[in-house]
Design a protein around this motif. Structure first.
Motif, PDB file in Angstrom:
ATOM      1  N   CYS A   1       2.224  14.790   2.005  1.00 39.23           N
ATOM      2  CA  CYS A   1       2.939  14.269   0.011  1.00 39.23           C
ATOM      3  C   CYS A   1       1.648  14.126  -0.899  1.00 39.23           C
ATOM      4  O   CYS A   1       0.242  14.173  -0.064  1.00 39.23           O
ATOM      5  CB  CYS A   1       3.619  12.798  -0.337  1.00 39.23           C
ATOM      6  SG  CYS A   1       4.855  13.118   0.746  1.00 39.23           S
ATOM      7  N   GLU A   2       1.551  15.213  -1.901  1.00 36.00           N
ATOM      8  CA  GLU A   2      -0.103  14.974  -2.699  1.00 36.00           C
ATOM      9  C   GLU A   2      -0.021  13.640  -3.332  1.00 36.00           C
ATOM     10  O   GLU A   2      -0.543  12.945  -3.513  1.00 36.00           O
ATOM     11  CB  GLU A   2       0.600  16.048  -3.907  1.00 36.00           C
ATOM     12  CG  GLU A   2       0.439  17.927  -3.563  1.00 36.00           C
ATOM     13  CD  GLU A   2       0.930  18.408  -4.346  1.00 36.00           C
ATOM     14  OE1 GLU A   2       0.628  18.488  -5.521  1.00 36.00           O
ATOM     15  OE2 GLU A   2       0.998  19.627  -4.097  1.00 36.00           O
ATOM     16  N   ASP A   3       2.137  13.112  -4.511  1.00 38.91           N
ATOM     17  CA  ASP A   3       1.217  11.719  -4.644  1.00 38.91           C
ATOM     18  C   ASP A   3       2.070  10.832  -3.770  1.00 38.91           C
ATOM     19  O   ASP A   3       2.828  10.867  -2.749  1.00 38.91           O
ATOM     20  CB  ASP A   3       2.735  11.582  -5.844  1.00 38.91           C
ATOM     21  CG  ASP A   3       3.006  10.565  -5.919  1.00 38.91           C
ATOM     22  OD1 ASP A   3       1.820  10.156  -5.775  1.00 38.91           O
ATOM     23  OD2 ASP A   3       3.904  10.422  -7.404  1.00 38.91           O
ATOM     24  N   LYS A   4       0.645   9.916  -3.276  1.00 34.53           N
ATOM     25  CA  LYS A   4       1.055   8.927  -2.151  1.00 34.53           C
ATOM     26  C   LYS A   4       1.634   7.698  -2.346  1.00 34.53           C
ATOM     27  O   LYS A   4       1.542   6.689  -2.062  1.00 34.53           O
ATOM     28  CB  LYS A   4      -0.889   8.961  -1.732  1.00 34.53           C
ATOM     29  CG  LYS A   4      -1.379   9.862  -1.231  1.00 34.53           C
ATOM     30  CD  LYS A   4      -0.664  10.294  -0.176  1.00 34.53           C
ATOM     31  CE  LYS A   4      -1.802  11.324   0.723  1.00 34.53           C
ATOM     32  NZ  LYS A   4      -1.369  12.461   0.790  1.00 34.53           N
TER      33      LYS A   4
ATOM     34  N   VAL B   1       7.993   7.578  -3.645  1.00 35.55           N
ATOM     35  CA  VAL B   1       7.922   9.359  -3.352  1.00 35.55           C
ATOM     36  C   VAL B   1       7.722   9.622  -1.805  1.00 35.55           C
ATOM     37  O   VAL B   1       8.961  10.443  -1.008  1.00 35.55           O
ATOM     38  CB  VAL B   1       6.059   9.845  -4.644  1.00 35.55           C
ATOM     39  CG1 VAL B   1       6.264  11.986  -4.131  1.00 35.55           C
ATOM     40  CG2 VAL B   1       6.688   9.938  -5.755  1.00 35.55           C
ATOM     41  N   VAL B   2       6.828   8.754  -1.279  1.00 31.61           N
ATOM     42  CA  VAL B   2       6.593   8.804  -0.216  1.00 31.61           C
ATOM     43  C   VAL B   2       8.120   8.307   0.625  1.00 31.61           C
ATOM     44  O   VAL B   2       8.341   9.067   1.476  1.00 31.61           O
ATOM     45  CB  VAL B   2       5.281   8.953   1.376  1.00 31.61           C
ATOM     46  CG1 VAL B   2       4.921   8.288   2.178  1.00 31.61           C
ATOM     47  CG2 VAL B   2       4.241   9.186  -0.560  1.00 31.61           C
ATOM     48  N   MET B   3       8.747   7.452   0.209  1.00 33.75           N
ATOM     49  CA  MET B   3       9.673   6.709   1.102  1.00 33.75           C
ATOM     50  C   MET B   3      10.988   8.362   1.008  1.00 33.75           C
ATOM     51  O   MET B   3      11.721   8.197   1.894  1.00 33.75           O
ATOM     52  CB  MET B   3       9.913   6.074   0.129  1.00 33.75           C
ATOM     53  CG  MET B   3      11.527   5.312   1.172  1.00 33.75           C
ATOM     54  SD  MET B   3      10.881   4.093   2.430  1.00 33.75           S
ATOM     55  CE  MET B   3      12.426   4.076   3.307  1.00 33.75           C
ATOM     56  N   LYS B   4      11.131   8.420   0.189  1.00 33.00           N
ATOM     57  CA  LYS B   4      12.328   9.574  -0.568  1.00 33.00           C
ATOM     58  C   LYS B   4      11.768  10.911   0.382  1.00 33.00           C
ATOM     59  O   LYS B   4      12.835  11.759   0.770  1.00 33.00           O
ATOM     60  CB  LYS B   4      11.624   9.637  -1.803  1.00 33.00           C
ATOM     61  CG  LYS B   4      12.920  11.130  -2.519  1.00 33.00           C
ATOM     62  CD  LYS B   4      13.355  11.345  -3.292  1.00 33.00           C
ATOM     63  CE  LYS B   4      14.439  11.980  -3.702  1.00 33.00           C
ATOM     64  NZ  LYS B   4      14.741  12.354  -5.874  1.00 33.00           N
ATOM     65  N   ALA B   5      10.585  11.424   0.450  1.00 29.28           N
ATOM     66  CA  ALA B   5      10.645  12.653   1.353  1.00 29.28           C
ATOM     67  C   ALA B   5      10.628  12.095   2.291  1.00 29.28           C
ATOM     68  O   ALA B   5      10.903  12.984   3.842  1.00 29.28           O
ATOM     69  CB  ALA B   5       9.075  12.844   1.456  1.00 29.28           C
ATOM     70  N   SER B   6       9.875  11.126   2.756  1.00 26.77           N
ATOM     71  CA  SER B   6      10.433  10.073   4.391  1.00 26.77           C
ATOM     72  C   SER B   6      11.919  10.202   5.241  1.00 26.77           C
ATOM     73  O   SER B   6      12.200  10.829   6.174  1.00 26.77           O
ATOM     74  CB  SER B   6       9.873   9.808   4.746  1.00 26.77           C
ATOM     75  OG  SER B   6       8.322   8.952   4.837  1.00 26.77           O
ATOM     76  N   ILE B   7      13.093   9.912   4.166  1.00 24.41           N
ATOM     77  CA  ILE B   7      13.828  10.167   4.553  1.00 24.41           C
ATOM     78  C   ILE B   7      14.959  11.326   4.563  1.00 24.41           C
ATOM     79  O   ILE B   7      15.373  11.290   5.702  1.00 24.41           O
ATOM     80  CB  ILE B   7      14.702   9.419   3.594  1.00 24.41           C
ATOM     81  CG1 ILE B   7      14.876   7.970   2.910  1.00 24.41           C
ATOM     82  CG2 ILE B   7      16.511   8.966   3.123  1.00 24.41           C
ATOM     83  CD1 ILE B   7      14.839   6.672   2.042  1.00 24.41           C
ATOM     84  N   ALA B   8      14.419  12.251   3.130  1.00 19.98           N
ATOM     85  CA  ALA B   8      14.892  13.701   4.223  1.00 19.98           C
ATOM     86  C   ALA B   8      14.071  13.929   4.717  1.00 19.98           C
ATOM     87  O   ALA B   8      15.122  14.800   5.474  1.00 19.98           O
ATOM     88  CB  ALA B   8      14.213  14.220   2.414  1.00 19.98           C
ATOM     89  N   ALA B   9      12.987  14.350   5.297  1.00 21.18           N
ATOM     90  CA  ALA B   9      12.777  14.490   6.484  1.00 21.18           C
ATOM     91  C   ALA B   9      13.091  14.348   7.930  1.00 21.18           C
ATOM     92  O   ALA B   9      13.784  15.366   8.842  1.00 21.18           O
ATOM     93  CB  ALA B   9      11.027  14.338   6.099  1.00 21.18           C
TER      94      ALA B   9
END
Length: 142
Positions: A109-112, A116-124
């Protein structure tokens, strides 16, 4: 055998055995799935797991509420239902594996910022871990 097929087979088994707690639990799950189908939500394995996690979360919250109210009878009933639901859920990954995957997501993630990281984590992770566990470990990482 897919989860929906297993639920339908178990429904028949519970009817024959007259196991009312299990029967009502599985009926409730199938009902939630049917409601989502009526809302034109595509039912796939991932969506079924979302329904199961949602139902499990409801039971956990009910157990807490009933314990505070001193209702052992209702607590026991909800605990039995929770155990049945958890039988259909895939096993969650271990904390070590979760931490490793979350570190990978944070690095990508570029934005830490947490959101943003939580959303990306759930998707991953796609349902491999509970949101509370993900959140707790992300807070430690960030």
């Amino acid at each position: 055998m897919s989860t929906i097929d297993k639920l339908k087979e178990d429904l028949k088994t519970y009817m024959k055995a007259k196991d009312m707690v299990s029967l009502n639990t599985v009926r409730g799950i199938l009902n939630e799935i049917n409601i989502r189908e009526m809302k034109n939500i595509k039912i796939n394995e991932e969506e079924i797991i979302k329904v199961l996690r949602s139902e499990a979360k409801k039971r956990k919250e009910s157990i807490e509420t009933f314990e505070k109210a001193g209702r052992a009878d209702l607590t026991e009933k909800e605990a039995k239902e929770l155990k049945i639901i958890e039988g259909y859920l895939p096993a969650e990954i271990s904390d070590e594996e979760l931490t490793a995957k979350l570190k990978e997501v944070v690095a990508s993630c570029e934005d830490k910022s947490f959101g943003v990281v939580m959303k990306a984590s759930i998707a991953a992770l796609k349902g491999a871990a509970d949101g509370k566990r993900i959140s707790a470990i992300l807070k430690q990482i960030l």
